[in-house]
Design a protein around this motif. Structure first.
Motif, PDB file in Angstrom:
ATOM      1  N   THR A  72       0.829  -1.200   0.000  1.00  0.00           N
ATOM      2  CA  THR A  72       0.000   0.000   0.000  1.00  0.00           C
ATOM      3  C   THR A  72       0.865   1.252   0.000  1.00  0.00           C
ATOM      4  N   VAL A  76       0.890   3.907  -3.053  1.00  0.00           N
ATOM      5  CA  VAL A  76       0.495   5.299  -2.817  1.00  0.00           C
ATOM      6  C   VAL A  76       1.604   6.250  -3.243  1.00  0.00           C
ATOM      7  N   LYS A  77       2.857   5.910  -2.929  1.00  0.00           N
ATOM      8  CA  LYS A  77       3.976   6.759  -3.327  1.00  0.00           C
ATOM      9  C   LYS A  77       4.130   6.799  -4.851  1.00  0.00           C
ATOM     10  N   THR A  79       1.764   6.300  -7.195  1.00  0.00           N
ATOM     11  CA  THR A  79       0.642   6.942  -7.871  1.00  0.00           C
ATOM     12  C   THR A  79       0.417   8.373  -7.409  1.00  0.00           C
ATOM     13  N   GLY A  80       0.891   8.710  -6.225  1.00  0.00           N
ATOM     14  CA  GLY A  80       0.692  10.064  -5.712  1.00  0.00           C
ATOM     15  C   GLY A  80      -0.724  10.336  -5.246  1.00  0.00           C
ATOM     16  N   THR A  81      -1.488   9.297  -4.981  1.00  0.00           N
ATOM     17  CA  THR A  81      -2.867   9.475  -4.546  1.00  0.00           C
ATOM     18  C   THR A  81      -2.928  10.012  -3.120  1.00  0.00           C
ATOM     19  N   GLU A  82      -3.992  10.689  -2.804  1.00  0.00           N
ATOM     20  CA  GLU A  82      -4.199  11.205  -1.455  1.00  0.00           C
ATOM     21  C   GLU A  82      -5.289  10.420  -0.732  1.00  0.00           C
ATOM     22  N   LEU A  83      -5.440   9.184  -1.091  1.00  0.00           N
ATOM     23  CA  LEU A  83      -6.483   8.346  -0.518  1.00  0.00           C
ATOM     24  C   LEU A  83      -6.310   8.162   0.984  1.00  0.00           C
ATOM     25  N   HIS A  85      -5.338  10.117   3.137  1.00  0.00           N
ATOM     26  CA  HIS A  85      -5.530  11.334   3.929  1.00  0.00           C
ATOM     27  C   HIS A  85      -6.889  11.335   4.616  1.00  0.00           C
ATOM     28  N   TRP A  89      -9.661   5.416   5.539  1.00  0.00           N
ATOM     29  CA  TRP A  89      -8.571   4.659   4.939  1.00  0.00           C
ATOM     30  C   TRP A  89      -7.365   4.568   5.861  1.00  0.00           C
TER      31      TRP A  89
END
Length: 151
Positions: A72, A76-77, A79-83, A85, A89
Motif C-alpha cells: 500500500t 500510494v507513493k 501513484t501520488g494518490t491522497e487516498l 488522507h 482509509w
C-alpha cells in the motif's frame, strides 16, 4: 520451511521493505523502484506462504496480509494518490498493520517438524521475534503513515 531458515530469509526482506522513504528518495517512484520492490514483495509473500503451508498454523492465504501494508505504501507513493488522507482509509491501513503483526507472530510458532518444540513461554526465539515484530510494525507504520499523510 523450518523456523531458522524462515527468519534468515524474512529478516533482510523486511528490512528492505521498511526502507521506503530512502528507496523512494534514491530510486524515485518509477520503474527502477518497481524493479526492486516488486520482486522483494513477491519473495516475502512466497516465504511466508511456504511457512504457513508447512506449519498449518494458519491457512497459507493469510500470507497476503504480510505484504499488504508495505505494498500500500509503495503504491500510494508511486501513484501520488491522497487516498490515505481520509480517516476511514487510515483506519484500514492501521488494521492492515495489525493483521501483518498477527500473521507474522503466528508464523513464528515452532510447529514445523524440524523446529525444536518448546512451550511458548520458554521459547526464547519466539519471544524475541515477537517483540521485534511488534517494534518493526509500530515503527514502520508510523514512518510510512507520516510520509504518506505529511510529505
Amino acid at each position: 520451511m523450518n523456523r531458522l531458515k524462515y527468519i534468515y530469509w524474512l529478516t533482510p526482506l523486511m528490512i528492505l521493505l521498511s526502507c521506503g522513504r530512502m528507496l523512494t528518495d534514491m530510486l524515485g517512484t518509477g520503474w527502477l523502484m518497481a524493479a526492486l520492490i516488486v520482486p522483494a514483495i513477491l519473495l516475502t509473500w512466497g516465504i511466508v506462504w511456504l511457512r504457513l503451508f508447512s506449519t498449518s498454523v494458519l491457512r497459507p492465504e493469510f500470507a497476503i496480509l504480510t505484504i499488504l501494508p508495505q505494498s500500500t505504501y509503495f503504491a500510494v507513493k508511486a501513484t501520488g494518490t491522497e487516498l490515505l488522507h481520509q480517516p476511514v482509509w487510515q483506519n484500514i491501513y492501521l488494521i492492515s498493520w495489525v493483521a501483518f503483526t498477527v500473521v507474522i507472530i503466528l508464523s513464528l510458532k515452532p510447529k514445523h517438524k524440524q523446529d525444536k518444540i518448546l512451550p511458548l513461554s520458554k521459547d526464547i526465539i519466539f519471544g524475541m521475534m515477537c517483540i521485534l515484530t511488534v517494534v518493526y510494525a509500530f515503527t514502520t507504520m508510523g514512518a510510512y503513515a507520516a510520509e504518506i499523510c505529511y510529505p
